[in-house]
Design an enzyme around this catalytic site. Structure first.
Site, mmCIF file in Angstrom:
data_model
loop_
_atom_site.group_PDB
_atom_site.id
_atom_site.type_symbol
_atom_site.label_atom_id
_atom_site.label_comp_id
_atom_site.label_asym_id
_atom_site.label_seq_id
_atom_site.Cartn_x
_atom_site.Cartn_y
_atom_site.Cartn_z
ATOM 1 N N CYS A 1 7.037 -5.623 -4.149
ATOM 2 C CA CYS A 1 7.545 -4.519 -3.157
ATOM 3 C C CYS A 1 8.181 -5.079 -1.482
ATOM 4 C CB CYS A 1 6.756 -3.081 -2.852
ATOM 5 S SG CYS A 1 7.728 -1.546 -2.967
ATOM 6 N N HIS B 1 4.356 -2.432 -8.860
ATOM 7 C CA HIS B 1 2.933 -2.662 -7.866
ATOM 8 C C HIS B 1 2.294 -2.436 -9.041
ATOM 9 C CE1 HIS B 1 3.323 -1.806 -3.500
ATOM 10 N NE2 HIS B 1 4.465 -0.850 -4.019
ATOM 11 N N GLU C 1 -0.939 -4.651 -9.058
ATOM 12 C CA GLU C 1 -2.100 -4.579 -8.931
ATOM 13 C C GLU C 1 -2.584 -2.762 -9.054
ATOM 14 O OE1 GLU C 1 1.074 -4.543 -7.398
ATOM 15 O OE2 GLU C 1 -0.297 -3.769 -5.256
HETATM 16 N N1 GLN Z 1 9.438 1.002 1.625
HETATM 17 C C1 GLN Z 1 8.939 -0.886 2.377
HETATM 18 C C2 GLN Z 1 9.871 -1.352 2.603
HETATM 19 O O1 GLN Z 1 10.729 -1.325 2.500
HETATM 20 C C3 GLN Z 1 8.443 -1.073 0.460
HETATM 21 C C4 GLN Z 1 7.246 -0.113 0.010
HETATM 22 C C5 GLN Z 1 6.462 -0.894 -0.685
HETATM 23 O O2 GLN Z 1 5.778 -2.243 -0.619
HETATM 24 N N2 GLN Z 1 5.598 0.306 -1.424
HETATM 25 O O3 GLN Z 1 9.757 -1.823 3.326
#
Ligand code: GLN
Length: 230
Positions: free
Chosen positions: A88, A206, A208
């Protein structure tokens, strides 16, 4: 002993650690999780890295004082064959590094690009990871010390080498399909949600937060390929 650096930037670090330790146990590997808080922690003894999710702008700011992100980027430049898993916001940091550096994965990415209603959702994702077959990676997890119970593991669906994975998307970024110039390892319908560029793996969800440890197992297996055994 394999040393895995876990960037203490923000986000789901505990879950990554738990998944790594459980995968290591399955593979009967001796690993050490090294908490990375400052640039000097990211030295050549680190065999692989995990960049967790969080809020990438906050992560960039938080790392400024100790130079952690800069240290991580230098480590990646010097050890380009050592494996890295970015989830992410971690994927954003791999695709859009600070300081005029070249991206570590050849894939354009946009932050928070799922629109309002879909900012956070769960969906089954098709994953095709280069794993050694013998690994037993789908062990269900019990609640952690905070009482979180991980998501149920999808039944294993094998469809031409691709298997489904429980995708947890939290204000997820989006890869720009046209700009992906590396291997695609995860799809959600027509969307590319995971890529692999050499030894760097970046996913917009994610892993994890689920009981499916394929990504953590991949990282461990990659480390074994890199580290000379003696
Ligand atoms: N929205 C976050 C970003 O742009 C990422 C979200 C996440 O890691 N769950 O940094």
């Amino acid at each position: 002993m394999l040393r895995i650096g876990l960037a203490m930037l923000q986000g789901a670090r505990h879950e990554h650690e738990e998944a790594l330790l459980a995968s290591a146990m399955d593979l009967e590997l001796d690993v050490e999780i090294v908490y990375l808080r400052s640039a000097s922690d990211v030295d050549e003894t680190i065999d692989s890295l995990v960049l967790p999710g969080g809020e990438s702008t906050a992560m960039r700011k938080a790392s400024t004082s100790e130079g952690l992100l800069d240290g991580i980027y230098s480590w990646m430049e010097h050890h380009s064959n050592r494996p890295v898993l970015g989830t992410c916001a971690g994927a954003i940091l791999l695709a859009m590094p600070d300081g005029g550096r070249s991206p570590f994965i050849q894939a354009g990415i946009s932050r928070n690009a799922w629109g309002r209603q879909r900012q956070s959702f769960e969906a089954s994702v098709d994953v095709n990871l280069p794993l050694h077959e013998s690994s037993n990676v789908r062990v269900a997890r019990t609640a952690d010390e905070f009482g979180h119970t991980p998501l149920a593991v999808d039944p294993l669906v094998n469809d031409g080498g691709e298997t489904s994975f429980p995708g947890v998307f939290i204000r997820a970024p989006r890869f720009d399909t046209e700009s992906v110039n590396c291997d695609v390892i995860a799809r959600f319908g027509d969307e590319i949600v995971g890529v692999m560029d050499g030894s760097k793996c970046a996913v917009t969800f994610h892993p994890e937060l689920t009981g499916d440890r394929r990504f953590h197992t991949w990282l461990l297996q990659q480390m074994l390929n890199q580290v000379p055994t003696n």
